[in-house]
Design a protein around this motif. Structure first.
Motif, mmCIF file in Angstrom:
data_model
loop_
_atom_site.group_PDB
_atom_site.id
_atom_site.type_symbol
_atom_site.label_atom_id
_atom_site.label_comp_id
_atom_site.label_asym_id
_atom_site.label_seq_id
_atom_site.Cartn_x
_atom_site.Cartn_y
_atom_site.Cartn_z
ATOM 1 N N LYS A 38 0.860 -1.186 0.000
ATOM 2 C CA LYS A 38 0.000 0.000 0.000
ATOM 3 C C LYS A 38 0.895 1.234 0.000
ATOM 4 C CE LYS A 38 -4.482 0.542 1.816
ATOM 5 N NZ LYS A 38 -5.456 0.194 2.813
ATOM 6 N N THR A 42 -5.475 4.757 -0.956
ATOM 7 C CA THR A 42 -6.229 4.303 -2.127
ATOM 8 C C THR A 42 -5.349 3.752 -3.248
ATOM 9 O OG1 THR A 42 -6.199 6.537 -3.073
ATOM 10 C CG2 THR A 42 -8.115 5.935 -1.708
ATOM 11 N N GLU A 43 -4.045 3.559 -3.002
ATOM 12 C CA GLU A 43 -3.151 3.083 -4.059
ATOM 13 C C GLU A 43 -2.245 1.971 -3.547
ATOM 14 O OE1 GLU A 43 -1.350 6.872 -4.950
ATOM 15 O OE2 GLU A 43 -2.605 7.103 -6.721
ATOM 16 N N GLU A 62 0.012 -1.239 -10.868
ATOM 17 C CA GLU A 62 -0.500 -0.248 -9.937
ATOM 18 C C GLU A 62 -2.000 -0.447 -9.813
ATOM 19 O OE1 GLU A 62 0.685 3.507 -11.570
ATOM 20 O OE2 GLU A 62 2.804 3.108 -11.239
ATOM 21 N N THR A 64 -5.624 1.112 -8.001
ATOM 22 C CA THR A 64 -6.254 2.286 -7.395
ATOM 23 C C THR A 64 -7.661 1.916 -6.943
ATOM 24 O OG1 THR A 64 -5.026 3.725 -8.885
ATOM 25 C CG2 THR A 64 -6.932 4.685 -7.788
ATOM 26 N N SER A 66 -11.324 3.493 -5.857
ATOM 27 C CA SER A 66 -12.093 4.722 -6.012
ATOM 28 C C SER A 66 -13.572 4.441 -5.724
ATOM 29 C CB SER A 66 -11.915 5.281 -7.428
ATOM 30 O OG SER A 66 -12.332 4.328 -8.389
#
Length: 150
Positions: A38, A42-43, A62, A64, A66
């Protein structure tokens, strides 16, 4: 390519939500995952080794998160590059529905691949994607059940 489905998880929604946001649990459950870290709330960054048909590669990606509506839903999207094998990218909407002491996890995912992977044909890729999703959810269900008993 579209993959959607529903899984019944033998744990309350709060426990499932926590597990879906726990990098260590996810690392253990994602087939071929070598690392998952982490980098922000949020990523995440990941390294995954997979083999689809005759093509095997290590993908650096990667991820993400949301549209977060804790503990009910979110959208998870990601992109990974596997060198000469190609790339994969996609997104999934995940919804958790309380059902007594259990949780119904619904997902609707869209993905696309390029490079050598795309040359394998959509039937092989669809089949492999469904198999990887089934393996993830079987491992995730077992991990959540074990985590809930500690």
């Amino acid at each position: 390519m579209d993959v959607d489905g529903e899984e019944r998880i033998a744990a309350p929604r709060e426990v499932v939500w926590h597990a879906l946001n726990d990098p260590e649990i996810l690392r253990q459950c994602i087939p071929g995952c070598q690392s998952l870290e982490k980098t922000s709330p949020t990523e995440l960054v990941t390294t995954v080794r997979i083999k689809i048909g005759p093509v095997g590669a290590t993908f650096n990606g990667e991820i993400t998160l949301s549209n977060i509506n804790a503990p009910e839903s979110y959208t998870i999207s990601g992109e990974g590059k596997g060198g000469i094998a190609g790339f994969g990218k996609g997104a999934a909407d995940v919804v958790l529905i309380e059902d007594g002491d259990e949780t119904i996890l619904r997902y609707a995912a869209k993905a696309q691949v390029g490079g050598k992977l795309a040359q394998l044909g959509s039937r092989l890729i669809d089949s492999a994607s469904r198999k990887l999703a089934q393996q993830f959810f079987a491992d995730f269900n077992a991990a959540v059940a074990a985590d809930g008993q500690t």
